[in-house]
Write a protein that holds these residues in place. Structure first.
Motif, PDB file in Angstrom:
ATOM      1  N   LEU A 189      76.340  -2.568  52.134  1.00 50.88           N
ATOM      2  CA  LEU A 189      76.765  -3.231  50.905  1.00 50.88           C
ATOM      3  C   LEU A 189      75.646  -3.211  49.876  1.00 50.88           C
ATOM      4  CD1 LEU A 189      78.492  -6.239  52.695  1.00 50.88           C
ATOM      5  CD2 LEU A 189      79.638  -4.278  51.640  1.00 50.88           C
ATOM      6  N   LEU A 190      74.424  -3.450  50.343  1.00 51.65           N
ATOM      7  CA  LEU A 190      73.273  -3.415  49.449  1.00 51.65           C
ATOM      8  C   LEU A 190      73.103  -2.027  48.843  1.00 51.65           C
ATOM      9  CD1 LEU A 190      70.859  -5.040  48.369  1.00 51.65           C
ATOM     10  CD2 LEU A 190      69.572  -4.318  50.388  1.00 51.65           C
ATOM     11  N   ALA A 191      73.309  -0.981  49.643  1.00 54.01           N
ATOM     12  CA  ALA A 191      73.188   0.387  49.139  1.00 54.01           C
ATOM     13  C   ALA A 191      74.157   0.642  47.990  1.00 54.01           C
ATOM     14  CB  ALA A 191      73.435   1.379  50.277  1.00 54.01           C
ATOM     15  N   GLN A 192      75.399   0.182  48.155  1.00 54.54           N
ATOM     16  CA  GLN A 192      76.391   0.386  47.096  1.00 54.54           C
ATOM     17  C   GLN A 192      75.991  -0.328  45.812  1.00 54.54           C
ATOM     18  OE1 GLN A 192      80.631   0.184  48.344  1.00 54.54           O
ATOM     19  NE2 GLN A 192      79.840  -0.168  50.412  1.00 54.54           N
ATOM     20  N   GLN A 196      74.613   1.056  41.807  1.00 53.03           N
ATOM     21  CA  GLN A 196      75.302   0.649  40.576  1.00 53.03           C
ATOM     22  C   GLN A 196      74.425  -0.215  39.685  1.00 53.03           C
ATOM     23  OE1 GLN A 196      79.573  -0.491  41.100  1.00 53.03           O
ATOM     24  NE2 GLN A 196      79.145  -0.232  43.275  1.00 53.03           N
ATOM     25  N   ASN A 197      73.222  -0.498  40.136  1.00 53.61           N
ATOM     26  CA  ASN A 197      72.361  -1.416  39.384  1.00 53.61           C
ATOM     27  C   ASN A 197      70.931  -0.905  39.259  1.00 53.61           C
ATOM     28  OD1 ASN A 197      73.944  -4.158  38.881  1.00 53.61           O
ATOM     29  ND2 ASN A 197      74.539  -3.410  40.916  1.00 53.61           N
ATOM     30  N   GLY A 198      70.784   0.384  38.934  1.00 51.86           N
ATOM     31  CA  GLY A 198      69.470   0.895  38.586  1.00 51.86           C
ATOM     32  C   GLY A 198      68.913   1.965  39.489  1.00 51.86           C
ATOM     33  N   ALA A 199      69.347   2.039  40.746  1.00 43.50           N
ATOM     34  CA  ALA A 199      68.785   3.030  41.664  1.00 43.50           C
ATOM     35  C   ALA A 199      69.374   4.411  41.360  1.00 43.50           C
ATOM     36  CB  ALA A 199      69.075   2.643  43.107  1.00 43.50           C
ATOM     37  N   ALA A 200      68.516   5.313  40.897  1.00 48.21           N
ATOM     38  CA  ALA A 200      68.967   6.672  40.607  1.00 48.21           C
ATOM     39  C   ALA A 200      68.860   7.567  41.824  1.00 48.21           C
ATOM     40  CB  ALA A 200      68.139   7.261  39.464  1.00 48.21           C
ATOM     41  N   LYS A 317      87.475  -6.465  42.998  1.00 46.96           N
ATOM     42  CA  LYS A 317      88.670  -6.367  42.149  1.00 46.96           C
ATOM     43  C   LYS A 317      88.705  -5.045  41.387  1.00 46.96           C
ATOM     44  CE  LYS A 317      88.848  -8.933  38.438  1.00 46.96           C
ATOM     45  NZ  LYS A 317      88.958 -10.135  37.573  1.00 46.96           N
ATOM     46  N   THR A 318      87.546  -4.580  40.960  1.00 53.80           N
ATOM     47  CA  THR A 318      87.474  -3.340  40.184  1.00 53.80           C
ATOM     48  C   THR A 318      87.204  -2.120  41.070  1.00 53.80           C
ATOM     49  OG1 THR A 318      85.133  -3.817  39.709  1.00 53.80           O
ATOM     50  CG2 THR A 318      86.747  -4.501  38.064  1.00 53.80           C
ATOM     51  N   LYS A 319      87.292  -2.324  42.389  1.00 53.30           N
ATOM     52  CA  LYS A 319      87.160  -1.246  43.367  1.00 53.30           C
ATOM     53  C   LYS A 319      85.822  -0.518  43.278  1.00 53.30           C
ATOM     54  CE  LYS A 319      92.178  -0.563  43.547  1.00 53.30           C
ATOM     55  NZ  LYS A 319      92.311  -1.511  44.663  1.00 53.30           N
ATOM     56  N   LYS A 320      84.780  -1.268  42.980  1.00 50.71           N
ATOM     57  CA  LYS A 320      83.434  -0.706  42.934  1.00 50.71           C
ATOM     58  C   LYS A 320      82.641  -0.992  44.203  1.00 50.71           C
ATOM     59  CE  LYS A 320      82.888  -0.703  37.892  1.00 50.71           C
ATOM     60  NZ  LYS A 320      84.195  -1.260  37.525  1.00 50.71           N
ATOM     61  N   LEU A 321      83.251  -1.737  45.121  1.00 53.16           N
ATOM     62  CA  LEU A 321      82.614  -2.049  46.392  1.00 53.16           C
ATOM     63  C   LEU A 321      83.580  -1.668  47.505  1.00 53.16           C
ATOM     64  CD1 LEU A 321      79.907  -3.286  47.282  1.00 53.16           C
ATOM     65  CD2 LEU A 321      81.048  -5.502  47.408  1.00 53.16           C
ATOM     66  N   ASN A 322      83.181  -0.734  48.316  1.00 50.65           N
ATOM     67  CA  ASN A 322      84.051  -0.226  49.379  1.00 50.65           C
ATOM     68  C   ASN A 322      83.774  -0.988  50.667  1.00 50.65           C
ATOM     69  OD1 ASN A 322      85.654   1.201  51.119  1.00 50.65           O
ATOM     70  ND2 ASN A 322      84.739   3.197  50.702  1.00 50.65           N
ATOM     71  N   LEU A 323      84.739  -1.761  51.129  1.00 53.18           N
ATOM     72  CA  LEU A 323      84.594  -2.570  52.342  1.00 53.18           C
ATOM     73  C   LEU A 323      85.358  -1.991  53.528  1.00 53.18           C
ATOM     74  CD1 LEU A 323      85.168  -6.082  50.676  1.00 53.18           C
ATOM     75  CD2 LEU A 323      83.016  -4.850  50.948  1.00 53.18           C
TER      76      LEU A 323
END
Length: 356
Positions: A189-192, A196-200, A317-323
């Motif tokens: 989860l942290l990887a995802q 999306q928050n700065g890691a290129a 909700k926006t399907k940006k986190l795959n569980l």
């Protein structure tokens, strides 16, 4: 808060329920106990599923704020079956997840808006009865509707909340290079969230097995390093060879103090080391202060979370986190010993106790 005489309930609720209960460290059994009392601002949740994580291994040993007798379970999802008379935020029949952390709101840290550092923190599944039971009482402010999100995905909202707190703690700069040691469920989860928050450029380094296989399948990183049991030093050396300047951020998420001790040597000058794993109380590490000083390395920790469920639910909700697929094995509470052993031996990606 005392029980109310006017709860709103579903007809037919039982008087007793089954629960997994510890009387002391390592001593547990399935018991039949009274249903929880319901306060006027509380809800009663019929538990559908409750995730199991490494923290539960520490509770099993009596560590990490465990208070006995203990009903564990801090990653719970279920259905609201009763509400107190002052509850307006959820209704009977709502499917919900529960935030397990409850600050006292009056101690030195709470009044300074640092609730996560509360001196009197209550934790459902740690200091008060949690979700390894057929029913659990929560303050209404701790539960969040999840709509039709499957229960075996919903139990990951709590670890994802911890991951979101970690992102805020490390504040990755846009274009960061990140090395993540470990790809357990929270690491996935942290990887995802990192990407999306700065890691290129994200590298995951982990032992081989089902967790690393799933990380590859979910395309969680830009590169992967399998740390073998036979020659781990060569695999670790290969990371340095491929990244001679190190990484902007190194996250230690295995909970192994030996890995944490080595992690400092993968942080580039001006970089950050994040202590993210859950470690044994007796664990110690030794770092050369000169390395931290001359490299101006920032060392920070990320401990759990509070009030991050709404943030995570926006990603979901926006399907940006795959569980999907992270929970790959389920057990009944009567199979707790087997479940614990599988988690301890890392034979599962993520386990959950199910009631439905």
């Amino acid at each position: 808060m005392g029980p109310t005489t006017e709860p709103t309930v579903n007809d037919g609720l039982p008087k007793k329920m089954r629960a997994l209960q510890y009387s002391k460290p390592r001593d547990f059994k399935v018991v039949e106990i009274d249903m929880p009392d319901l306060g006027e601002e509380d809800v009663l949740v019929k538990i559908s599923a409750c995730g199991v994580c490494g923290t539960d291994l520490h509770f099993h040993e009596g560590e990490f704020m465990a208070k006995f007798p203990l009903i564990p379970g801090h990653e719970a999802a279920g259905v609201v079956v009763a509400i107190g008379r002052r509850v307006t935020t959820v209704a009977v029949g709502d499917r919900v997840v529960a935030d397990p952390m409850e600050p006292c709101r009056s101690c030195f840290y709470c009044v300074r808006d640092q609730g996560l550092l509360c001196e009197n923190m209550s934790g459902y599944g740690g200091t008060v009865p949690g979700g390894m039971a057929e029913y659990c009482r929560y303050p209404a402010r701790h539960v969040y509707p999840i709509g039709d999100l499957p229960s075996l995905e919903a139990v990951l909202i709590e670890p994802a909340a911890c991951a979101s707190h970690g992102i805020e703690r490390m504040s990755p700069k846009v274009g960061s290079t990140v090395l993540l040691f470990g790809c357990g469920p929270t690491g996935m989860l942290l990887a995802q969230l990192l990407r999306q928050n700065g890691a290129a450029n994200l590298t995951i380094a982990s032992k081989g097995g089902p967790k690393l296989d799933l990380a590859r399948q979910l395309d969680l990183a830009d590169s992967y390093v399998c740390i073998s049991d036979d020659n781990p030093s060569e695999d670790m050396k290969a990371i340095k060879t491929a990244n001679p300047h190190g990484f902007d951020i190194v996250v230690e998420a295995t909970g192994a103090s030996s890995v944490l001790e080595q992690s400092i040597f993968y942080v580039r000058k001006g970089g950050t080391l994040v202590v993210y794993g859950v470690y044994d109380d007796a664990a110690k590490v030794a770092w050369p202060p000169s390395r931290i000083w001359t490299y101006e390395i920032t060392v920070l920790a990320s401990f759990c979370s509070t009030l991050k469920f709404p943030v995570v639910l926006e990603y979901v909700k926006t399907k940006k986190l795959n569980l999907k697929g992270i929970v790959n094995k389920t057990y009944r509470i009567e199979e707790w010993a087997e479940c614990l052993e599988a988690v301890r031996k890392q034979q599962v990606v993520k386990a959950a106790i199910v009631f439905d």
